[in-house]
Design a protein around this motif. Structure first.
Motif, PDB file in Angstrom:
ATOM      1  N   ASP A 143       0.840  -0.697  -0.134  1.00 56.82           N
ATOM      2  CA  ASP A 143      -0.822  -0.349  -0.271  1.00 56.82           C
ATOM      3  C   ASP A 143       0.963   0.864  -0.048  1.00 56.82           C
ATOM      4  OD1 ASP A 143      -2.595  -1.562   0.295  1.00 56.82           O
ATOM      5  OD2 ASP A 143      -1.365  -2.032   1.905  1.00 56.82           O
ATOM      6  N   ASP A 144       0.214   2.587  -0.221  1.00 63.54           N
ATOM      7  CA  ASP A 144       0.897   3.521  -0.406  1.00 63.54           C
ATOM      8  C   ASP A 144       1.136   4.057   1.436  1.00 63.54           C
ATOM      9  OD1 ASP A 144       0.344   4.129  -2.873  1.00 63.54           O
ATOM     10  OD2 ASP A 144      -0.747   5.684  -2.875  1.00 63.54           O
ATOM     11  N   VAL A 145       2.225   4.600   1.631  1.00 59.27           N
ATOM     12  CA  VAL A 145       2.788   4.709   2.813  1.00 59.27           C
ATOM     13  C   VAL A 145       3.603   6.653   2.761  1.00 59.27           C
ATOM     14  CG1 VAL A 145       4.951   2.973   2.773  1.00 59.27           C
ATOM     15  CG2 VAL A 145       4.226   3.410   4.929  1.00 59.27           C
ATOM     16  N   ASN A 149       0.834   7.303   7.486  1.00 62.35           N
ATOM     17  CA  ASN A 149      -0.093   6.473   8.219  1.00 62.35           C
ATOM     18  C   ASN A 149       1.562   5.282   8.258  1.00 62.35           C
ATOM     19  OD1 ASN A 149       1.079   5.872   5.671  1.00 62.35           O
ATOM     20  ND2 ASN A 149      -0.799   4.100   4.857  1.00 62.35           N
ATOM     21  N   ALA A 150       2.162   6.498   9.369  1.00 67.82           N
ATOM     22  CA  ALA A 150       3.089   5.544   9.819  1.00 67.82           C
ATOM     23  C   ALA A 150       4.755   4.784   9.308  1.00 67.82           C
ATOM     24  CB  ALA A 150       2.603   4.611  10.720  1.00 67.82           C
ATOM     25  N   ALA A 151       5.004   5.705   7.736  1.00 65.00           N
ATOM     26  CA  ALA A 151       6.196   4.874   6.815  1.00 65.00           C
ATOM     27  C   ALA A 151       7.482   4.687   7.811  1.00 65.00           C
ATOM     28  CB  ALA A 151       6.567   6.017   6.084  1.00 65.00           C
ATOM     29  N   MET A 183       6.401   5.516   0.564  1.00 64.07           N
ATOM     30  CA  MET A 183       7.053   4.531   0.038  1.00 64.07           C
ATOM     31  C   MET A 183       5.154   4.155  -0.942  1.00 64.07           C
ATOM     32  SD  MET A 183       9.080   1.438   1.654  1.00 64.07           S
ATOM     33  CE  MET A 183       9.595   0.298  -0.137  1.00 64.07           C
ATOM     34  N   ARG A 184       5.571   4.388  -2.547  1.00 66.54           N
ATOM     35  CA  ARG A 184       3.756   3.633  -2.792  1.00 66.54           C
ATOM     36  C   ARG A 184       3.765   2.319  -3.273  1.00 66.54           C
ATOM     37  NH1 ARG A 184       2.286   7.949  -6.363  1.00 66.54           N
ATOM     38  NH2 ARG A 184       0.799   6.272  -6.400  1.00 66.54           N
ATOM     39  N   ALA A 185       3.022   1.890  -3.452  1.00 64.01           N
ATOM     40  CA  ALA A 185       2.884   0.591  -3.083  1.00 64.01           C
ATOM     41  C   ALA A 185       3.124  -0.201  -4.683  1.00 64.01           C
ATOM     42  CB  ALA A 185       1.006  -0.255  -3.616  1.00 64.01           C
TER      43      ALA A 185
END
Length: 241
Positions: A143-145, A149-151, A183-185
């Protein structure tokens, strides 16, 4: 993009991590997501390659082996595999730390191997620093992070200091600059286990699924063996079925 690139090895050696965008194409990402669907409602699952062969088969091992070749780990095998999903129901904080343990086949008294634990039917132990320094962690984003949402957060170059005491970790984490690994998915993060890393609770708690794979080409001193490597060796011929 070609992943057989010597700059990867140089960046990994100096910084302790590198993010490679678009490691999985759309169809590869969809296949891996589908394979992870049976465990998608869980927040942490160990030994996923062993217990969920469909996940093993969904991975593009040619690409992974090309990465290992690029970082001079041609003979490496996957020695630990974990599925993480940080979400609204399971939203935890991870303080600054190094990954200090490995999974092995049995408990035995050997010099340099300490702090034995037994979790999920597997023996864990802290090995000498040289074993950890020779390992590589690959984290594939499903998933995108981002920071919302806590990369994962990392402190570049911190892996070069070897094993750190808690007081040293506290001091470095309070004074050193850190990077948020957005990051991207389909992207992949390569990381050295001794790199200091952490993650916050997600402020926007969407799914943050990650397939975490640890690799090593090292042989452990007998009678120790990597707990998951034997499984991989037995299934390599089926990886493209």
């Amino acid at each position: 993009m070609s992943y057989i690139d010597q700059s990867i090895a140089k960046t990994l050696a100096s910084q302790g991590f590198v993010i490679l965008p678009d490691f999985l194409d759309a169809s590869e990402l969809q296949r891996l997501r589908q394979a992870c669907q049976p465990i998608s409602d869980q927040y942490g699952v160990r030994q996923v390659l062993q217990n969920y062969p469909s996940i093993y088969r969904a991975l593009n091992w040619d690409k992974l082996h090309a990465l290992l070749h690029a970082v001079d780990m041609v003979e490496a095998q996957a020695v630990r595999s974990i599925f993480f999903n940080k979400n609204a129901d399971h939203n935890w904080l991870v303080s600054w730390h190094q990954d200090m343990t490995i999974c092995v086949n049995q408990k035995t008294e050997l010099a340099g191997y300490s702090k034995w634990t037994y979790k999920k039917d597997v023996h864990h132990v802290e090995p000498p620093a040289a074993v950890l320094e020779a390992m590589l962690t690959c984290r594939i984003a499903l998933d995108d992070v981002s920071a919302k949402n806590a990369a994962l957060k990392v402190i570049a170059g911190s892996h070069q200091s070897g094993k750190l005491r808690e007081s040293q970790i506290l001091d470095i984490s309070q004074t050193a600059m850190h990077k948020t690994c957005a990051m991207r998915a389909g992207d992949i993060l390569l990381m050295k286990p001794l790199l200091l890393h952490a993650s916050d609770k997600a402020r926007f708690a969407t799914q943050r699924r990650v397939l975490h794979l640890e690799f090593s080409a090292s042989k452990l001193p007998p009678p120790l063996q990597w707990a998951e490597a034997a499984f991989q060796s037995a299934h390599v011929s089926h990886s493209t079925d």
